[in-house]
Design a protein around this motif. Structure first.
Motif, PDB file in Angstrom:
ATOM      1  N   UNK A   1      -9.822  -3.884  -7.049  1.00  0.00           N
ATOM      2  CA  UNK A   1      -9.792  -2.461  -6.715  1.00  0.00           C
ATOM      3  C   UNK A   1      -8.340  -2.028  -6.699  1.00  0.00           C
ATOM      4  N   UNK A   2      -8.015  -1.062  -7.515  1.00  0.00           N
ATOM      5  CA  UNK A   2      -6.648  -0.577  -7.585  1.00  0.00           C
ATOM      6  C   UNK A   2      -6.602   0.925  -7.727  1.00  0.00           C
ATOM      7  N   UNK A   3      -5.545   1.405  -8.344  1.00  0.00           N
ATOM      8  CA  UNK A   3      -5.334   2.844  -8.434  1.00  0.00           C
ATOM      9  C   UNK A   3      -6.438   3.555  -9.216  1.00  0.00           C
TER      10      UNK A   3
ATOM     11  N   UNK B   1      -0.970  -2.227   5.270  1.00  0.00           N
ATOM     12  CA  UNK B   1      -1.591  -3.514   5.570  1.00  0.00           C
ATOM     13  C   UNK B   1      -0.888  -4.272   6.681  1.00  0.00           C
ATOM     14  N   UNK B   2       0.421  -4.112   6.776  1.00  0.00           N
ATOM     15  CA  UNK B   2       1.185  -4.888   7.750  1.00  0.00           C
ATOM     16  C   UNK B   2       1.651  -4.056   8.943  1.00  0.00           C
TER      17      UNK B   2
ATOM     18  N   UNK C   1       3.511 -10.373   1.776  1.00  0.00           N
ATOM     19  CA  UNK C   1       3.703  -9.110   1.064  1.00  0.00           C
ATOM     20  C   UNK C   1       2.368  -8.658   0.482  1.00  0.00           C
ATOM     21  N   UNK C   2       2.398  -7.530  -0.200  1.00  0.00           N
ATOM     22  CA  UNK C   2       1.204  -6.991  -0.858  1.00  0.00           C
ATOM     23  C   UNK C   2       1.638  -6.214  -2.086  1.00  0.00           C
ATOM     24  N   UNK C   3       0.709  -5.975  -2.993  1.00  0.00           N
ATOM     25  CA  UNK C   3       1.038  -5.239  -4.218  1.00  0.00           C
ATOM     26  C   UNK C   3      -0.187  -4.486  -4.717  1.00  0.00           C
ATOM     27  N   UNK C   4       0.065  -3.344  -5.342  1.00  0.00           N
ATOM     28  CA  UNK C   4      -1.000  -2.534  -5.925  1.00  0.00           C
ATOM     29  C   UNK C   4      -0.757  -2.389  -7.414  1.00  0.00           C
ATOM     30  N   UNK C   5      -1.794  -2.580  -8.208  1.00  0.00           N
ATOM     31  CA  UNK C   5      -1.701  -2.322  -9.643  1.00  0.00           C
ATOM     32  C   UNK C   5      -2.786  -1.332 -10.032  1.00  0.00           C
ATOM     33  N   UNK C   6      -2.926  -1.091 -11.307  1.00  0.00           N
ATOM     34  CA  UNK C   6      -3.935  -0.153 -11.784  1.00  0.00           C
ATOM     35  C   UNK C   6      -5.338  -0.619 -11.405  1.00  0.00           C
ATOM     36  N   UNK C   7      -5.593  -1.937 -11.490  1.00  0.00           N
ATOM     37  CA  UNK C   7      -6.953  -2.434 -11.312  1.00  0.00           C
ATOM     38  C   UNK C   7      -7.131  -3.390 -10.146  1.00  0.00           C
ATOM     39  N   UNK C   8      -6.058  -3.822  -9.504  1.00  0.00           N
ATOM     40  CA  UNK C   8      -6.196  -4.771  -8.397  1.00  0.00           C
ATOM     41  C   UNK C   8      -5.233  -4.439  -7.263  1.00  0.00           C
ATOM     42  N   UNK C   9      -5.563  -4.970  -6.098  1.00  0.00           N
ATOM     43  CA  UNK C   9      -4.667  -4.953  -4.940  1.00  0.00           C
ATOM     44  C   UNK C   9      -4.618  -6.383  -4.412  1.00  0.00           C
TER      45      UNK C   9
END
Length: 430
Positions: free
Chosen positions: A33-35, A53-54, A77-85
């Protein structure tokens, strides 16, 4: 030993790869699930959720989350992409249970405190402003927006000031409950890890996580293409020329990756040699191919001064035309070696391996071994790459430019100079 995979009763996939040469473990939770999963009024929410998240759970404050992981020398840490988190950590082997506990706490019991939310919204507004003031960032935002016009896949991950400021704590909770289900999630660890022990820890912490996400999958993406130009009083111009690419699952995906390396993947590539070394028309030029679950995009980025724009683009277009005529065996061999070396080098990093395994599980439902990837590369031929070039660069182009771009050729002239099936391309005048 390779990658070991287990599935919990709630549908959560757990995978590990033991790397005997390291003493640490990279682990995380990846969510499909992402953007592009956001609704129209949720633009930027996936990214804001990553930021929040933190910021505290019902049993840990933001300070407690940071201090607990750093007390043992770990990172989180955490990261967001077009299709994933993704939510991930790196710790020494004895501290894996702590890392799993913190990541699970974040996913199951985050507070999304209103005061923390207000502060983080302000931080993201600064991030949006910084991106707008950075031409080589904004040109790529405009590039995807133009290529996939009016679609969530093409929108900036950051969101807009208006949408980001509007989000509430309840909306964040609702978004997570709709989007995050065990069947759309994988938990992966790579490094000094024992599979059975890791599975037990994940089961203890996330075994009761809800099985299904409530939201539907995003709509199928449709490449559109087009033209966007933003004249700015800058020292240099940022230009991206792109075409419809290939999704992860299709036959030509790896061929597209290799083609991007031949055209602009290093100092020996065609574009670097012709545009930068021989002609000195830019200070940076490279090609790229981004794959998604149902589409892709192939592009060339160049950064140059105003006086060289008029000559630069015709030279790039000429190189694309040549690729449709012939690819040399030595170029293919070099690109294959680069690709394979990248795979081997990434396998030496526990963080890279964890991320790669998670991506493969989310996209293909299984880990893909090094031997299989190398075999796919070995099956590529110059004839196949030449044929792909002719088809790839005959799709409707996407042209985006930011800076002093008044001398850039009209969109129609660039489009007509590109090879089109059954039609001889016109020469793009300098």
């Amino acid at each position: 030993m390779g990658v070991e995979v287990s599935r919990l009763s709630n549908g959560l996939t757990v995978a590990t790869e033991t790397l005997p040469q390291v003493e640490s473990v990279a682990l995380g939770v990846w969510v499909k699930s992402g953007a592009r999963n956001e609704r129209e009024d949720e633009h930027g929410m996936a990214h804001l959720l990553e930021h929040m998240a933190f910021k505290g759970t019902n049993k840990r404050s933001a300070w407690k989350i940071a201090s607990e992981i750093e007390d043992v020398g770990g990172e989180i840490n955490a990261a967001t992409s077009v299709e994933t988190t993704s939510f991930y950590a790196r710790v020494l082997r004895d501290d894996v249970p702590l890392a799993i506990d913190i990541l699970s706490d974040i996913l199951t019991d985050s507070r999304f405190d209103e005061h923390e939310l207000e502060r983080e919204q302000h931080v993201i507004l600064q991030e949006i402003g910084a991106a707008h003031d950075t031409p080589d960032d904004i040109v790529f935002d405009r590039f995807t927006e133009t290529a996939f016009r009016h679609q969530t896949i093409g929108r900036s991950i950051l969101g807009t000031p208006e949408t980001v400021k509007s989000f509430t704590s309840k909306q964040l909770h609702d978004f997570m409950e709709r989007q995050y289900g065990a069947e759309r999630m994988v938990v992966v660890a790579a490094g000094a890890i024992k599979h059975d022990e890791f599975v037990r820890e994940v089961e203890r912490n996330l075994g009761s996580f809800r099985t299904k996400a409530e939201s539907a999958l995003p709509q199928y993406a449709h490449y559109v293409g087009g033209d966007y130009r933003e004249n700015r009083d800058l020292m240099d111009a940022q230009i991206v020329l792109g075409f419809e690419g290939r999704a992860y699952h299709v036959r030509d995906f790896y061929a597209s990756q290799v083609l991007s390396m031949i055209l602009g993947g290093g100092m020996s590539s065609r574009l670097f040699q012709e545009v930068r070394e021989k002609r000195g028309l830019c200070y940076s030029v490279y090609a790229f191919h981004w794959g998604f679950s149902d589409t892709g995009i192939f592009g060339i980025h160049a950064a140059t001064g105003q006086s060289d724009i008029a000559e630069l683009v015709p030279v790039i277009v000429s190189e694309l035309q040549k690729a449709g005529d012939a690819i040399l065996q030595e170029e293919l061999n070099r690109a294959r070696a680069q690709y394979r070396a990248g795979l081997v080098m990434s396998a030496e990093s526990s963080a890279s391996r964890a991320s790669q395994i998670a991506r493969q599980l989310l996209l293909f439902g299984r880990p893909i071994g090094m031997d299989e990837l190398v075999e796919r590369l070995s099956n590529l031929t110059v004839e196949r790459l030449t044929d792909l070039s002719g088809r790839l660069f005959s799709t409707k182009p996407t042209v985006t430019a930011v800076g002093p771009v008044g001398t850039l050729a009209p969109y129609e002239a660039i489009r007509d100079a590109l090879p089109t099936s059954g039609i001889t391309a016109r020469r793009l005048a300098v």
